[in-house]
Scaffold this motif. Structure first.
Motif, short mmCIF file in Angstrom:
data_model
loop_
_atom_site.label_atom_id
_atom_site.label_comp_id
_atom_site.label_asym_id
_atom_site.label_seq_id
_atom_site.Cartn_x
_atom_site.Cartn_y
_atom_site.Cartn_z
N VAL A 130 22.17 33.79 40.69
CA VAL A 130 23.26 33.63 41.64
C VAL A 130 24.27 32.56 41.23
N VAL A 131 23.94 31.70 40.29
CA VAL A 131 24.86 30.62 39.91
C VAL A 131 26.14 31.19 39.33
N ALA A 132 26.04 32.11 38.37
CA ALA A 132 27.24 32.71 37.78
C ALA A 132 28.04 33.45 38.86
N ASN A 133 27.35 34.10 39.77
CA ASN A 133 28.00 34.82 40.87
C ASN A 133 28.86 33.87 41.69
N LYS A 134 28.33 32.71 42.05
CA LYS A 134 29.08 31.74 42.85
C LYS A 134 30.25 31.16 42.06
N LEU A 135 30.05 30.93 40.76
CA LEU A 135 31.14 30.42 39.93
C LEU A 135 32.26 31.45 39.81
N ILE A 136 31.89 32.72 39.66
CA ILE A 136 32.90 33.78 39.58
C ILE A 136 33.64 33.90 40.92
N GLU A 137 32.90 33.82 42.02
CA GLU A 137 33.55 33.86 43.34
C GLU A 137 34.58 32.74 43.46
N TYR A 138 34.19 31.55 43.06
CA TYR A 138 35.07 30.39 43.12
C TYR A 138 36.32 30.61 42.26
N GLU A 139 36.13 31.05 41.03
CA GLU A 139 37.24 31.28 40.10
C GLU A 139 38.20 32.35 40.65
N LEU A 140 37.63 33.45 41.16
CA LEU A 140 38.48 34.51 41.70
C LEU A 140 39.25 34.05 42.93
N SER A 141 38.60 33.26 43.77
CA SER A 141 39.29 32.72 44.95
C SER A 141 40.45 31.84 44.53
N LEU A 142 40.23 30.99 43.52
CA LEU A 142 41.31 30.14 43.01
C LEU A 142 42.43 30.96 42.39
N SER A 143 42.10 32.15 41.89
CA SER A 143 43.09 33.03 41.26
C SER A 143 43.82 33.90 42.28
N GLY A 144 43.54 33.68 43.56
CA GLY A 144 44.28 34.39 44.60
C GLY A 144 43.62 35.63 45.15
N PHE A 145 42.36 35.87 44.83
CA PHE A 145 41.67 37.04 45.34
C PHE A 145 40.89 36.70 46.61
N TYR A 188 39.80 49.43 51.11
CA TYR A 188 41.02 48.95 50.49
C TYR A 188 40.73 48.01 49.33
N ALA A 189 39.46 47.77 49.00
CA ALA A 189 39.11 46.85 47.91
C ALA A 189 39.76 47.29 46.61
N ASP A 190 40.28 46.33 45.88
CA ASP A 190 40.95 46.62 44.60
C ASP A 190 39.97 46.87 43.47
N ALA A 191 38.77 46.30 43.57
CA ALA A 191 37.77 46.49 42.51
C ALA A 191 36.42 46.00 43.00
N MET A 192 35.39 46.45 42.29
CA MET A 192 34.03 46.01 42.53
C MET A 192 33.55 45.37 41.23
N VAL A 193 33.03 44.14 41.34
CA VAL A 193 32.56 43.40 40.17
C VAL A 193 31.07 43.17 40.33
N ILE A 194 30.29 43.63 39.34
CA ILE A 194 28.83 43.53 39.40
C ILE A 194 28.34 42.76 38.18
N GLY A 195 27.58 41.71 38.43
CA GLY A 195 27.01 40.92 37.35
C GLY A 195 25.56 41.26 37.11
N SER A 196 25.13 41.06 35.89
CA SER A 196 23.73 41.26 35.53
C SER A 196 23.43 40.39 34.32
N LEU A 197 22.48 39.50 34.49
CA LEU A 197 22.12 38.59 33.39
C LEU A 197 20.74 38.86 32.83
N ASN A 198 20.01 39.82 33.41
CA ASN A 198 18.63 40.01 32.97
C ASN A 198 18.44 41.22 32.04
N GLY A 199 19.53 41.90 31.68
CA GLY A 199 19.42 43.03 30.75
C GLY A 199 19.00 44.34 31.38
N HIS A 200 18.97 44.42 32.71
CA HIS A 200 18.54 45.64 33.40
C HIS A 200 19.68 46.34 34.13
N ALA A 201 20.90 46.09 33.75
CA ALA A 201 22.06 46.62 34.48
C ALA A 201 22.04 48.14 34.58
#
Length: 159
Positions: free
Chosen positions: A31-46, A69-82
């Motif tokens: 979840v750490v990368a997920n929260k960092l990506i959320e933060y970055e996207l929020s700062l980028s205006g999303f 109305y969502a512009d995109a769906m972003v899915i992360g996977s760090l364990n190799g099982h995507a």
């Protein structure tokens, strides 16, 4: 001051919002990368709708049904099982339960060959973009066409 006579629900985007549904694949608790990506996207205006870790495809479908109305769906996977976690994306897209672009990123394999194979498998099930660098995500999202633009009705002239 211009006040709209039409009320908006809190879940509706403002006309300028770019809305992203974000989550981590079902078998992945990173979840750490997920929260960092959320933060970055929020700062980028999303506006980010974050589903968190261990999100099954059904929850991504429900999120899109709630936010069509969502512009995109972003899915992360760090364990190799995507690929295993996201196989049913194919049916969700085919049945139009998700119609926005789907972006997957993270650590998709232990080796380069495995990651390349997983990338091809993800693209074959309907994932639109596979990223190996999270820094490229905001730029890609800004380049996608807007899905939630609000078109005002034409003004009526006085006859």
């Amino acid at each position: 001051m211009n006040i709209s006579a039409t009320p908006r629900f809190a879940t509706e985007p403002s006309p300028g919002d770019r809305v992203i549904i974000l989550g981590v694949a079902e078998s992945d608790a990173h979840v750490v990368a997920n929260k960092l990506i959320e933060y970055e996207l929020s700062l980028s205006g999303f506006r980010v709708i974050n589903l968190g870790a261990c999100t099954p495809v059904e929850e991504f479908v429900d999120a899109f049904q709630s936010h069509p109305y969502a512009d995109a769906m972003v899915i992360g996977s760090l364990n190799g099982h995507a690929y295993e976690d996201l196989k049913s994306i194919r049916d969700a897209k085919k049945d139009l339960l998700i119609s926005c672009p789907i972006i997957v990123g993270g650590n998709l394999g232990v080796t380069r060959d495995q990651a390349a194979r997983t990338k091809e498998e993800l693209l074959s099930i309907g994932v639109d973009y596979v990223l190996d660098d999270a820094a490229a995500l905001p730029l890609l999202l800004h380049q996608l066409p807007r899905r939630n633009t609000v078109v005002a009705p034409p003004e009526r002239g006085i006859s």
